[in-house]
Scaffold this active site. Structure first.
Site, PDB file in Angstrom:
ATOM      1  CE  LYS A 117      -0.262  -0.187  -1.424  1.00  7.38           C
ATOM      2  NZ  LYS A 117      -0.187  -0.237   0.002  1.00  7.38           N
ATOM      3  N   GLY A 148       3.917  -5.356   6.696  1.00  2.67           N
ATOM      4  CA  GLY A 148       4.140  -5.699   8.269  1.00  2.67           C
ATOM      5  C   GLY A 148       5.138  -6.263   9.111  1.00  2.67           C
ATOM      6  CB  ALA A 174       6.064  -1.904   2.968  1.00  5.98           C
ATOM      7  N   GLY A 175       6.419  -1.318   6.504  1.00  2.35           N
ATOM      8  CA  GLY A 175       7.402  -1.400   6.839  1.00  2.35           C
ATOM      9  C   GLY A 175       7.474  -0.391   7.745  1.00  2.35           C
ATOM     10  CG  ASN A 218      -3.627  -0.910   7.105  1.00  9.43           C
ATOM     11  OD1 ASN A 218      -3.622  -1.327   8.517  1.00  9.43           O
ATOM     12  ND2 ASN A 218      -3.754  -1.723   6.299  1.00  9.43           N
ATOM     13  CB  THR A 219       1.097  -3.826  10.139  1.00 15.14           C
ATOM     14  OG1 THR A 219       0.520  -4.446   9.183  1.00 15.14           O
ATOM     15  CG2 THR A 219       1.396  -4.554  10.975  1.00 15.14           C
TER      16      THR A 219
END
Lengths: 258, 258, 258, 258
Positions: A100, A161, A187-188, A209-210
């Protein structure tokens, strides 16, 4: 089933290893997610050589599952040169040529640098890497990355995030419509509903992830994302009903007593 | 598990019977949805007496499953008087005192009439009905309906049949925060991601009809909604991560080569 | 020009008197706004009799301008009975039969009570008031209020004081399309762009208070809203271009060097 | 007042010349807009040499006003090489070194190519051009363009000609927060409210073309945009009130009859 380069995935939910409160929780959450591809910051892995027995060393132990493939990422590099160097380290340390590619020169907003990413991607493809670049939801950049041979594109949904969801939806639609390589929204994504929506739009996969790691119950949240991604994919296949501009009743409306 | 009045539900996905291309498809989709409560327009059922063997007659046969409870609705009535009359017919015809109360005087926009709904709800509760009113996402009206004894409130997400999703989200949040009876989001849910989001917000259930019925593959879409509702509920229980205004990386960001 | 009942307005920006840091600032801002109709909480005016020389007493002095009409409001009343009582007090105290009817029983969310509002409106119309009810963006309620003779309807854009803008846009569109009395969007307008958008959609006027009063520079913000409302109205008259789903260049796109 | 390179502007509304039904209407609209900078596709101007007396020839006559500066654009070029060539032609033909640099290789979506734009911008700055690049709302790309010396950045609000408004708002905020050169929001602005919002966010200017040109009344729409841009700028200077998550009444709420 989703195929990227030489691998085939049953799960369209990709995950990450950052921000979990404990490695045991992380492991349990990753298994609950059904994910088969998990991204790991090279920095955390690379430290292994230097700090044997450290937390970083432990990380890999928790990721050793037959179904789980590692996707090292270059988080922390600031330009293409550093990215290529980091990629080679990752290949050596982890024994995988999957990567990645993420380059964000600015520590505040963490926005990816598309120009450096394109330069690095071209070089890394030549060096035999399977490159999945994390980029802005920029349709032209996605096409150019495709032209230099990346295995998939990973446009962002909103700032990393932020949990803001699919703020770039209008551009993701264009990217999905014209891409010849898989599109992974990264992301997001802050909620299962965001993941479902990305899949409904036709994304090939999402990376979360987050939203899992910082939930009050990461294992349950991971399972929730698993269902949401499956749901969104099924809805894409079954095709959504169009959005109407005028109301249409689902029950008959001839006046009841007429 | 969700309890409304005297019934307990494993599934938080309520469904409807309108707009399906064929009754056999409808039956299969309802079973795939896992739904335990399905709304039926009284008009379609009532016709039974007059047109034996007709399509309307058949409808009920396709709904006879041990797990499936019927929720007759008053679609087509224009005021509280008609609603009470229709409710009594439904109770007699279907042998259930459960009722989805919907009153929309205007055939174009199909918006519910809150004032008539409140009057009818009060009367129907007195007559022993388990009343679930379909209403605008009006927090004060929801409280007043609660005060007259409805079993749940069913605020709309967006205009019925529009598939526009949760346009009323800001008001649904208030309704959910202050309601002492279950909140079922009804109307406008066009995609599994909408259903998931409603559940993530803390809705107790959702009612979906058009989005399943008019999909190219209603059975698969029903299964997609089933997963989405389960996913959203799990995410609500696991608690979503907050939306951030500044980016926070999930991977460590100390510069890689420092 | 906008006509409501017996009055004609050059300005489509209605304003309020709450939350200003000082009465002199308020006066200057109201003049800068160009507004011809300003709402005043009856409570602040009514106190005059009891506390001569008090701040409340002063309020009216700052509002005495030939162009400025007063619109007393019933903020603080909890039901139709209190509203009618308050209205009569307002008529006596201020010498006007114009009334902004607002009834919100709940001190936390301040949502209007549509049922009580309809009851009070009907009574107040009979008593000769020019009634402008503040209500939820509920299309059926707006029609019912129109039927009992209100002079205009004032649906909310989002929760009062929230500055969230036109969260109810989908419902405002329906209200505007079917209303035969002027539609004044009230509550939630937090920025001139929100006011412009309401006007572009075809609202007849907007009411703005908090966004002006709590700005760092209320006078300049009032002037900004004045321009925005004029702009939005002109755009409505000139008709907006449709939103396109595919890009269409404004410059010729035949390749430059072909 | 806004300063870009060697010029100072009273108006923060930049305009374009495409899509107008007639040149006389265009001229009148541009004057009504108050704009001092108008972009012209080089292709339309360049044709002058070849087709004297043609429509293209006429275009410049309608743009000869003391207040109006020309901003030639490179619409139609597909890469940096073509862009540099076109820029030199424009400088020669129009006697200005100002340039709106736009490179979109794909005729369907018309998305700008950030990589080619960066290469061309660097070269054109070296050649003495005042470069205003039209780009995706990519914060890192904006910084890199700033580093090579562009006079302003022109990120898009949404796909060109779409009239979808500020879909990129979350990214425009970052761009505005970190830019050291003026930020001009370009493309996608479909209504005065969109222009006002961009200005409220702190954009230095906006460029509007389609929304004016294809309106039913371009002259009135141009005037509407003029007011909206002024309004948004004033609101930015006066500072908007924050968006609240809980309602706060603007009128006193102690119960009226207590």
């Amino acid at each position: 089933m989703l195929t990227i380069a030489d691998k085939t995935f049953h799960s369209r939910l990709f995950t990450g290893t950052g921000k979990f409160g404990a490695l045991a929780i992380m492991e349990e959450a990753l298994l609950a997610s059904g994910s088969e591809l998990v991204t790991v910051a090279l920095r955390r892995v690379d430290a292994r050589a230097h700090k044997n027995g450290s937390e970083e060393d432990q990380l890999l132990k928790y990721l050793r599952h037959p179904r789980l493939h590692l996707l090292p990422n270059t988080s922390g590099v600031r330009n293409s040169r550093e990215a290529v160097f980091a990629a080679e380290l990752a290949r050596e340390a982890l024994g995988t040529n999957w990567l990645k590619l993420e380059i964000h020169p600015d520590p505040r907003w963490l926005m990816p640098d598309g120009v450096e990413t394109l330069i690095a991607a071209e070089e890394l493809v030549k060096r035999g890497f399977v490159v999945l670049p994390y980029i802005h939801a920029d349709p032209v950049l996605c096409k150019r990355l495709e032209e230099v041979g990346v295995a998939a594109v990973m446009p962002l949904g909103s700032p990393i995030g932020s949990n803001k969801g699919l703020k770039t939806a209008d551009f993701l639609e264009i990217i999905i419509a014209q891409s010849r390589v898989p599109v992974v929204v990264d992301a997001g994504i802050g909620a299962p509903s965001d993941a479902a929506r990305a899949m409904e739009m036709g994304a090939d996969a999402v990376l979360v992830n987050t939203a899992i790691a910082v939930s009050a119950d990461p294992v349950k949240m991971a399972a929730a994302f698993r269902l949401a991604v499956e749901s969104g994919r099924m809805a894409f296949e079954a095709r959504l009903a169009p959005v109407a501009t005028e109301a249409v009743a689902s029950s008959p409306l001839t006046a009841f007593l007429d």
